[in-house]
Motif scaffolding. Structure first.
Motif, PDB file in Angstrom:
ATOM      1  N   GLU A   1       0.814  -1.212   0.000  1.00 17.12           N
ATOM      2  CA  GLU A   1       0.000   0.000   0.000  1.00 17.12           C
ATOM      3  C   GLU A   1       0.854   1.272   0.000  1.00 17.12           C
ATOM      4  N   LEU A   2       1.914   1.282   0.813  1.00 21.61           N
ATOM      5  CA  LEU A   2       2.706   2.494   0.998  1.00 21.61           C
ATOM      6  C   LEU A   2       4.005   2.493   0.215  1.00 21.61           C
ATOM      7  N   GLY A   3       4.535   1.310  -0.077  1.00 20.47           N
ATOM      8  CA  GLY A   3       5.815   1.231  -0.765  1.00 20.47           C
ATOM      9  C   GLY A   3       6.967   1.075   0.208  1.00 20.47           C
ATOM     10  N   LEU A   4       8.123   0.697  -0.332  1.00 22.82           N
ATOM     11  CA  LEU A   4       9.292   0.419   0.481  1.00 22.82           C
ATOM     12  C   LEU A   4       9.767   1.659   1.235  1.00 22.82           C
ATOM     13  N   GLU A   5       9.816   2.796   0.567  1.00 24.37           N
ATOM     14  CA  GLU A   5      10.356   4.011   1.199  1.00 24.37           C
ATOM     15  C   GLU A   5       9.575   4.397   2.439  1.00 24.37           C
ATOM     16  N   ALA A   6       8.236   4.448   2.323  1.00 18.01           N
ATOM     17  CA  ALA A   6       7.405   4.846   3.458  1.00 18.01           C
ATOM     18  C   ALA A   6       7.511   3.847   4.601  1.00 18.01           C
ATOM     19  N   CYS A   7       7.632   2.553   4.273  1.00 12.31           N
ATOM     20  CA  CYS A   7       7.727   1.538   5.316  1.00 12.31           C
ATOM     21  C   CYS A   7       9.064   1.613   6.050  1.00 12.31           C
TER      22      CYS A   7
ATOM     23  N   SER B   1       7.848  -6.023  -5.559  1.00 14.54           N
ATOM     24  CA  SER B   1       7.290  -6.247  -4.233  1.00 14.54           C
ATOM     25  C   SER B   1       8.074  -7.291  -3.444  1.00 14.54           C
ATOM     26  N   ALA B   2       8.441  -8.401  -4.089  1.00 14.92           N
ATOM     27  CA  ALA B   2       9.146  -9.469  -3.385  1.00 14.92           C
ATOM     28  C   ALA B   2      10.493  -8.981  -2.867  1.00 14.92           C
ATOM     29  N   ILE B   3      11.207  -8.223  -3.682  1.00 12.79           N
ATOM     30  CA  ILE B   3      12.507  -7.698  -3.255  1.00 12.79           C
ATOM     31  C   ILE B   3      12.320  -6.650  -2.163  1.00 12.79           C
ATOM     32  N   GLY B   4      11.320  -5.783  -2.327  1.00 16.89           N
ATOM     33  CA  GLY B   4      11.056  -4.765  -1.320  1.00 16.89           C
ATOM     34  C   GLY B   4      10.752  -5.371   0.043  1.00 16.89           C
ATOM     35  N   THR B   5       9.946  -6.437   0.066  1.00 18.29           N
ATOM     36  CA  THR B   5       9.627  -7.104   1.326  1.00 18.29           C
ATOM     37  C   THR B   5      10.876  -7.647   1.986  1.00 18.29           C
ATOM     38  N   ASN B   6      11.754  -8.271   1.197  1.00 19.75           N
ATOM     39  CA  ASN B   6      12.965  -8.853   1.762  1.00 19.75           C
ATOM     40  C   ASN B   6      13.955  -7.786   2.214  1.00 19.75           C
ATOM     41  N   VAL B   7      14.058  -6.686   1.486  1.00 18.27           N
ATOM     42  CA  VAL B   7      14.927  -5.591   1.924  1.00 18.27           C
ATOM     43  C   VAL B   7      14.426  -5.021   3.246  1.00 18.27           C
TER      44      VAL B   7
ATOM     45  N   MET C   1      21.471  -3.212  17.803  1.00 14.41           N
ATOM     46  CA  MET C   1      21.146  -2.923  19.203  1.00 14.41           C
ATOM     47  C   MET C   1      21.573  -4.063  20.126  1.00 14.41           C
ATOM     48  N   ARG C   2      21.529  -5.286  19.601  1.00 14.38           N
ATOM     49  CA  ARG C   2      21.759  -6.459  20.437  1.00 14.38           C
ATOM     50  C   ARG C   2      23.236  -6.729  20.673  1.00 14.38           C
ATOM     51  N   HIS C   3      24.077  -6.507  19.671  1.00 17.25           N
ATOM     52  CA  HIS C   3      25.479  -6.919  19.751  1.00 17.25           C
ATOM     53  C   HIS C   3      26.439  -5.786  20.115  1.00 17.25           C
ATOM     54  N   GLY C   4      25.915  -4.656  20.476  1.00 13.04           N
ATOM     55  CA  GLY C   4      26.770  -3.547  20.879  1.00 13.04           C
ATOM     56  C   GLY C   4      25.997  -2.574  21.741  1.00 13.04           C
ATOM     57  N   LYS C   5      26.608  -1.449  22.039  1.00 13.48           N
ATOM     58  CA  LYS C   5      25.951  -0.406  22.814  1.00 13.48           C
ATOM     59  C   LYS C   5      26.056   0.908  22.043  1.00 13.48           C
ATOM     60  N   PRO C   6      25.344   0.985  20.914  1.00 14.25           N
ATOM     61  CA  PRO C   6      25.490   2.176  20.063  1.00 14.25           C
ATOM     62  C   PRO C   6      24.707   3.370  20.599  1.00 14.25           C
ATOM     63  N   SER C   7      25.193   4.538  20.247  1.00 17.48           N
ATOM     64  CA  SER C   7      24.420   5.758  20.482  1.00 17.48           C
ATOM     65  C   SER C   7      23.760   6.223  19.192  1.00 17.48           C
ATOM     66  N   ALA C   8      24.258   5.710  18.061  1.00 16.78           N
ATOM     67  CA  ALA C   8      23.686   6.056  16.759  1.00 16.78           C
ATOM     68  C   ALA C   8      23.842   4.869  15.804  1.00 16.78           C
ATOM     69  N   VAL C   9      22.817   4.644  15.003  1.00 12.66           N
ATOM     70  CA  VAL C   9      22.831   3.609  13.972  1.00 12.66           C
ATOM     71  C   VAL C   9      22.404   4.270  12.667  1.00 12.66           C
ATOM     72  N   TYR C  10      23.117   3.972  11.598  1.00 16.88           N
ATOM     73  CA  TYR C  10      22.848   4.603  10.304  1.00 16.88           C
ATOM     74  C   TYR C  10      22.385   3.535   9.309  1.00 16.88           C
ATOM     75  N   LEU C  11      21.170   3.709   8.800  1.00 15.07           N
ATOM     76  CA  LEU C  11      20.605   2.812   7.796  1.00 15.07           C
ATOM     77  C   LEU C  11      20.529   3.552   6.469  1.00 15.07           C
ATOM     78  N   ARG C  12      21.154   2.988   5.442  1.00 14.75           N
ATOM     79  CA  ARG C  12      21.102   3.590   4.118  1.00 14.75           C
ATOM     80  C   ARG C  12      20.633   2.548   3.110  1.00 14.75           C
ATOM     81  N   VAL C  13      19.641   2.921   2.323  1.00 11.89           N
ATOM     82  CA  VAL C  13      19.141   2.072   1.240  1.00 11.89           C
ATOM     83  C   VAL C  13      19.209   2.894  -0.040  1.00 11.89           C
ATOM     84  N   GLU C  14      19.891   2.353  -1.023  1.00 15.41           N
ATOM     85  CA  GLU C  14      20.125   3.098  -2.260  1.00 15.41           C
ATOM     86  C   GLU C  14      19.824   2.221  -3.473  1.00 15.41           C
ATOM     87  N   ARG C  15      19.119   2.795  -4.417  1.00 18.83           N
ATOM     88  CA  ARG C  15      18.925   2.122  -5.700  1.00 18.83           C
ATOM     89  C   ARG C  15      20.055   2.565  -6.621  1.00 18.83           C
ATOM     90  N   LEU C  16      20.905   1.621  -6.964  1.00 25.91           N
ATOM     91  CA  LEU C  16      22.083   1.927  -7.755  1.00 25.91           C
ATOM     92  C   LEU C  16      21.726   2.083  -9.224  1.00 25.91           C
TER      93      LEU C  16
END
Length: 241
Positions: free
Chosen positions: A96-102, A133-139, A151-166
């Motif tokens: 309904e919303l797409g990968l970006e919004a999710c 859709s199948a790739i978006g769900t898995n990403v 969060m589980r394997h360290g004690k971070p103060s910041a986490v950076y998530l980047r998703v890019e369409r090459l």
């Protein structure tokens, strides 16, 4: 003959793995519905009963009113946990919303928790609207698991998530999760459980690649998934001796 049979077997295995992920998503949606309809309604009713008991408690029974408030607090915590579980289980919003919004919702969910362990930063690049859709769900599921691992394997103060369409002829999605929690990449790779294994299986099913290494102050997980599935070849199956 051998090459053809091997290619056919590989293609069948990949198709079965993709179908397994589809079944998992269907089961997640069914479980989310059951949890919402049954547990959600029961918790809402429990909170209403507790409020009624507190309101009806006489002045000479302060213990009764306090017990009612305690029940309401427990039910409220359970409701928060239920909402978080539903957010992890649901994926129908992708259609309904797409990968970006999710992905935006996923990051917002981490950042609005009552006790966030780290601030999650999101960087989206390129056009994600046309991702299958199948790739978006898995990403989305890969990003979800990688944030949990950070969060589980360290004690971070910041986490950076980047998703890019090459931008390339075949097209590909690149996903990177980097934290400053000082974790050990070897520990993440060798962690028991199904988290990283599931990520590896999802990426392999679409002919992608995964690397887990050290970042400047923590762990960096990088995945690349082609938008067009590569055809299996003999070179991919046999390494030179």
């Amino acid at each position: 003959d051998l090459a053809e049979r091997l290619a056919q077997t590989t293609a069948e295995r990949v198709a079965q793995t993709k179908r397994l992920f589809e079944v998992q998503e269907e089961e997640r949606r069914a479980l989310a519905r059951d949890l919402h309809d049954e547990f959600g309604q029961c918790l809402t009713a429990s909170m209403a009963f507790a409020a009624s008991i507190e309101a009806g408690a006489s002045a000479d029974r302060p213990d009764l009113a306090e017990d009612a408030r305690a029940i309401a607090r427990v039910a409220s915590r359970m409701m928060t946990t239920l909402r978080e579980a539903l957010a992890r289980l649901r994926s129908q919003d992708l259609d309904e919303l797409g990968l970006e919004a999710c992905l935006v919702q996923l990051v917002a969910g981490w950042n609005t928790r009552a006790e966030p362990r780290a601030l999650v930063h999101l960087d989206l690049r390129g056009d994600l609207a046309g991702v299958p859709s199948a790739i978006g769900t898995n990403v989305y599921r890969i990003a979800q698991e990688c944030l949990t691992n950070a969060m589980r394997h360290g004690k971070p103060s910041a986490v950076y998530l980047r998703v890019e369409r090459l931008a390339s002829r075949e097209g590909a999605l690149a996903l990177t999760v980097e934290d400053d929690g000082g974790g050990d990449p070897m520990r993440v790779s060798a962690a028991s459980g199904h988290g990283i294994l599931g990520v590896q299986e999802r990426i392999a099913a679409f002919g992608g690649s995964l690397s887990i290494g050290r970042a400047a102050r923590g762990v960096r997980v990088a995945a690349r998934i082609p938008l067009l599935a590569p055809l299996p070849t003999l070179d991919r199956q046999f390494a030179p001796s």
